[in-house]
Every structure is written in structure tokens, then in C-alpha cells.
Scaffold this active site. Structure first.
Site, PDB file in Angstrom:
ATOM      1  N   ARG A  16      63.696  59.970  22.961  1.00  0.00           N
ATOM      2  CA  ARG A  16      62.657  59.116  23.492  1.00  0.00           C
ATOM      3  C   ARG A  16      63.198  58.388  24.994  1.00  0.00           C
ATOM      4  O   ARG A  16      62.357  57.668  25.787  1.00  0.00           O
ATOM      5  CB  ARG A  16      62.410  57.949  22.498  1.00  0.00           C
ATOM      6  N   THR A  84      70.753  60.532  10.593  1.00  0.00           N
ATOM      7  CA  THR A  84      71.470  59.471  10.239  1.00  0.00           C
ATOM      8  C   THR A  84      72.624  59.863   9.151  1.00  0.00           C
ATOM      9  O   THR A  84      73.885  59.327   9.026  1.00  0.00           O
ATOM     10  CB  THR A  84      71.202  58.144  10.263  1.00  0.00           C
ATOM     11  N   ASP A 108      72.505  52.140  18.554  1.00  0.00           N
ATOM     12  CA  ASP A 108      71.557  51.674  19.568  1.00  0.00           C
ATOM     13  C   ASP A 108      70.993  50.208  19.186  1.00  0.00           C
ATOM     14  O   ASP A 108      69.847  49.881  19.415  1.00  0.00           O
ATOM     15  CB  ASP A 108      70.434  52.721  19.600  1.00  0.00           C
ATOM     16  N   ASN A 387      87.475  49.047  64.554  1.00  0.00           N
ATOM     17  CA  ASN A 387      88.704  49.516  63.920  1.00  0.00           C
ATOM     18  C   ASN A 387      88.900  50.979  63.852  1.00  0.00           C
ATOM     19  O   ASN A 387      89.742  51.311  63.121  1.00  0.00           O
ATOM     20  CB  ASN A 387      88.570  48.819  62.710  1.00  0.00           C
TER      21      ASN A 387
END
Ligand code: UD1
Ligand code: MG
Length: 449
Positions: A16, A84, A108, A387
Site C-alpha cells: 500500500r 504475520t 509498522d 578558494n
């Protein structure tokens, strides 16, 4: 919590987010999402941590964990990502059984706070202490189906009936398991659901069937468990984290005129009576001393700012600034600068790898690079240290009480002695002695007064 081990689930594809970057590496307040979760674990004293990763994330885990303050964490690859529950199965397969509490949390949930982690650990008596939160609807979170004081099961939003979707107690994604019971439950998971995934959340129904108990730990504030699944939620979580950082500093005595447009990172230090004005970002290891005022419209990164300093509308990076200095509006201090006490840097001045001694001034329109500027020396408007000769960088050294005239060009390497003066438009290609006055292009000494 020396005896508590944790598993962080971070292998999900993060579809997503629609991003080439792994979801948990997207940043909030200057730190990857995963950093926040690992920092909360560290603050809770949980040092034995396993992170379930995917191929894109694996190489980054050590750096993120180190930055969050962990000596080391274990990375376990989950390929393919089958849910999961499958992620936890992979983690368990890689860990020697140790018994006791195993904390599992989603990678998350960057808003998770140490207190909630500690509450979950303390609440585990039986199979599982499950963190839940009451949340406004609609919500894509998994719903908690209760049986009185206990949890009966979790139903994912996609699998829920209308009645279940009307429930407003959600699964936070933070679990304190009895490790042995988790192992038994994980072995029973199936993927019989809308997403054809092995859901960790199905362990709850398993415990209940086995006559065991799942105790809910209701979070005080649902905002501390918000998950980040897309960029809209990323922005919302960033704003909440930023608000939390602002509030911590305000409670410690910092005035923040507009917290909504003041962007802070977690490792900055602000003394009491610092004032931050709108549209200001303070990042990395920035330190600001008492009574200093930063902003509006300023960005500081790894800046060490003294007391009573005023910086407005400016960018200051990798730079140290002494007490009572004034910077801006519209100055750019790029990196590697030491600005002395009471120095003044005005509009459209760029400074890089340079030292300004106390009381030195560059008030308008100048480029100062690879230079050392002595005490009380004044750099006129339009002065440039040239420089770079096309191949190498060279230094410009200017003594004390020098007056560099407007529009001078100092062609490095070059030294200008104490009390010397350059006329307007001087192009200085040779060293100027102490007390000498030079003018023209190329600059030549004026007769002694
Ligand atoms: C999950 C929970 C939901 C809960 C919500 C809280 C499940 C099935 N659902 O839903 O009940 O309300 O979190 O935010 O657990 N991950 C892996 N490997 C995988 C899949 C996911 O490591 O195969 C990781 C992800 O990187 C992520 C975490 O697990 O950090 C949760 O996965 P995500 O897909 O975001 O689950 P949600 O739909 O948010
Ligand atoms: Mg999620």
C-alpha cells in the site's frame, strides 16, 4: 527485561506504500519507521530482538538497530511473505526455545511507547496479553471479539461481517505471548481467509479453544498504536510523533510558537528558554543553548548553538556557533564551521569549512570558504574567498581587526595580516602584511600613512 525476547515483524511487502523502498525504512521525524519500534524496545530494556525481514530490508537492519541503540539484533529472512503468522513461524524456527514471555510487535507501529510495551509484558499471566485500543470508525484494524473480560478472537477487517466491523476495539499489533504456547498455536495456523495468509491473530481463537486465556491490555490512547500502511498514514503518524517531540520540549521549558510547523528529530537537545519560531527544522544531533531563538524558516542539522544566539531564515549544518552570535536572515552555513562568540553573519552570506573568531562580522553578500577570520575583523559586502583554482581548494587566513573592503576577492592561498585593509574591489593575489593597506586589481600596497 533481560528475560524477555522480542520479535519484530517487518517483512511485509508494504504494497500500500507503492514504493521501491521497504515500508519500515520510510522515515518519520528523520528516523526510519523501524528505528522507532526498536528504540521503544530498547527503552523498555528488551535487548534480545529478532527482526523478520525481506530481501530488500535485510541489509539495512543492523544499521537501523545500531542507530536505535541496540548492540545487535538477529535478522530472519521471510521469503515469500505468507502473513504475520508465517513471519512468527520463521522467527520461532530460528530461535532456541527459551520459555517465558515472547513479545511480538508489528514493525509498522512507530508511535508505540515504552510504557505500553512494559504494560503488555507485565500483564502476561496466561497464554497472551493482547494490546487493544478503542478507535474511531471506520478503521482497517482487526476487530477484537470479546467474551466478557477476555478476548474470544480477532477478525480481520477484510473477513469481518457488518456487525463485527461495527466493533470499535482494535488489535494493536503488540502481543506478549507465553513462548511455549505460541509455538503450539503457530503450528496450527491455516490460511483459510480473504488474503490466503497465515494470520498471527488466529492464535487467539486457538488459545480459547484450548481453554486458555487472552487478557486484553487496553491502550490509553489509540494514537500510540496507529499502524502505517500507506503514505497518508505515514504523514499522520509523522505529525503525531512530531507533536509528541514538541510537547516534550515545551514541557521542559522551550517556547514553540507553532508546533505544527516546527519539525524536530528525537536526538536533539534544547535548553530551557530556547524559542523556536515557525517553519523550523532541527535535526540530527543539534544542541541549542539557553535563551537562543531559532527561526522562522530555518533548518539546522547537527548544529551546536550556544546561548543567546539568534538565527533567522537560515540553514546551518555541521556547524558550531558561540554565544551571542547573530545569523541571518538568509545565511547558509554549509558544514565544518566554527563561529565565535558575538560574531555576526548577515543576509546572503555562505560559509563553509571556516572559522570566524569572536566578534568577526560578515554582514552582507559574501562567500567564505576554507577561511580563518580573526577577532573583530569585518568582511565587507560582496567579498569572495576564491578558494578553488579549478583543481584544488586553498585556504584564506585573515588576521584580527582587519577591514576587507566591499567586493574584495581573496585569491587563495593567501594571508592577510592583523589590522590590514583592502580597498573596495581589491583582488588580493599576494599576502598582505600586518597593518598594510592594499587596493586595485591586482591589489597593491598604498604608501604608508
Ligand atoms: C495487522 C493485524 C491486524 C492489526 C493491525 C495493526 C494480522 C493478520 N493483522 O494488520 O489485526 O489490527 O496489524 O496495525 O496480523 N509482516 C511480515 N510478514 C508478512 C506479513 C506482514 O513480516 O508476511 C509484517 C509487516 O511488515 C508489518 C506487520 O507484519 O510490519 C503487519 O502486517 P500488515 O500487512 O501491515 O498487517 P495489517 O493489515 O496492518
Ligand atoms: Mg499494518
Amino acid at each position: 527485561m533481560a528475560n524477555v525476547r522480542a520479535v519484530v515483524l517487518a517483512a511485509g511487502k508494504g504494497t500500500r506504500m507503492k514504493s521501491a523502498r521497504p515500508k519500515v525504512l520510510h522515515e518519520l521525524c528523520g528516523r526510519p519507521m523501524l528505528w522507532w519500534v526498536l528504540r521503544a524496545l530498547r527503552d523498555a530494556g528488551v535487548s534480545d530482538v529478532t527482526v523478520v525481514t525481506n530481501g530488500d530490508l535485510a541489509d539495512h537492519v543492523d544499521a537501523v538497530a545500531g542507530a536505535a541503540g541496540h548492540a545487535s539484533v538477529r535478522g530472519v529472512l521471510q521469503e515469500p511473505q505468507l502473513g504475520t503468522g508465517h513471519a512468527v513461524q520463521m522467527a520461532l524456527a530460528s530461535l532456541e526455545p527459551a520459555g517465558g514471555t515472547l513479545l511480538v510487535l508489528n514493525g509498522d507501529m512507530p508511535l508505540v511507547e515504552v510504557e505500553l510495551v512494559a504494560r503488555a509484558i507485565a500483564a502476561r499471566e496466561h497464554a497472551l496479553a493482547l494490546v487493544t485500543a478503542r478507535m474511531p470508525l471506520p478503521s482497517s484494524f482487526g476487530r477484537i471479539v470479546r467474551d466478557g473480560a477476555h478476548v474470544a478472537r480477532i477478525v480481520e477487517a477484510r473477513d469481518a461481517t457488518d456487525d463485527e466491523l461495527a466493533l470499535d476495539e482494535m488489535n494493536a499489533g503488540l502481543y506478549a505471548y507465553d513462548e511455549a504456547k505460541l509455538r503450539a498455536a503457530c503450528a496450527q495456523l491455516t490460511n483459510d481467509n480473504a488474503q490466503r495468509e497465515y494470520y498471527l491473530t488466529d492464535t487467539i481463537a486457538h488459545f480459547v479453544r484450548a481453554g486458555d486465556r487472552v487478557a486484553p491490555v487496553v491502550a490509553d490512547d489509540f494514537r500510540s498504536v496507529l499502524g502505517v500502511n500507506d503514505r497518508v498514514e505515514l504523514a499522520a503518524a509523522s505529525a503525531l510523533l512530531n507533536r509528541r517531540l514538541c510537547e516534550r520540549h515545551m514541557r521542559a521549558g522551550v517556547t514553540i510558537a507553532d508546533p505544527a510547523t516546527t519539525y524536530l528529530e528525537p536526538d536533539i537537545q534544547l535548553a530551557a528558554d530556547v524559542t523556536l519560531l515557525p517553519n523550523t527544522t532541527l535535526g540530527r544531533e543539534t544542541v541549542v543553548g539557553a535563551h537562543s531563538e531559532i527561526g522562522p524558516n530555518s533548518r539546522l542539522a547537527n548544529a551546536r548553538i550556544g546561548e543567546h544566539v539568534v538565527i533567522s531564515d537560515s540553514v546551518v549544518i555541521d556547524t558550531t556557533i558561540g554565544d551571542f552570535a547573530l545569523v541571518g536572515p538568509y545565511a547558509h552555513l554549509r558544514h565544518g564551521n566554527e563561529i565565535g562568540t558575538g560574531a555576526r553573519i548577515g543576509n546572503f552570506v555562505e560559509i563553509k569549512a571556516s572559522t570566524l573568531a569572536p566578534g568577526a562580522k560578515a554582514s552582507h553578500l559574501a562567500y567564505i570558504g576554507d577561511a580563518s577570520i580573526g577577532e573583530r575583523t569585518n568582511i565587507g559586502a560582496g567579498t569572495i574567498t576564491a578558494n578553488y583554482d579549478g583543481k584544488n581548494k586553498h585556504r584564506t587566513t585573515i588576521g584580527k581587526d582587519v577591514r576587507i573592503g566591499s567586493n574584495s576577492t581573496l585569491v587563495a592561498p593567501v594571508e592577510v595580516g592583523d589590522r590590514a585593509l583592502t580597498g573596495a574591489g581589491a583582488v588580493v593575489i599576494r599576502d598582505v602584511a600586518a597593518g598594510e593597506r592594499v587596493v586595485g586589481n591586482p591589489a597593491r600596497p598604498l604608501p604608508k600613512r
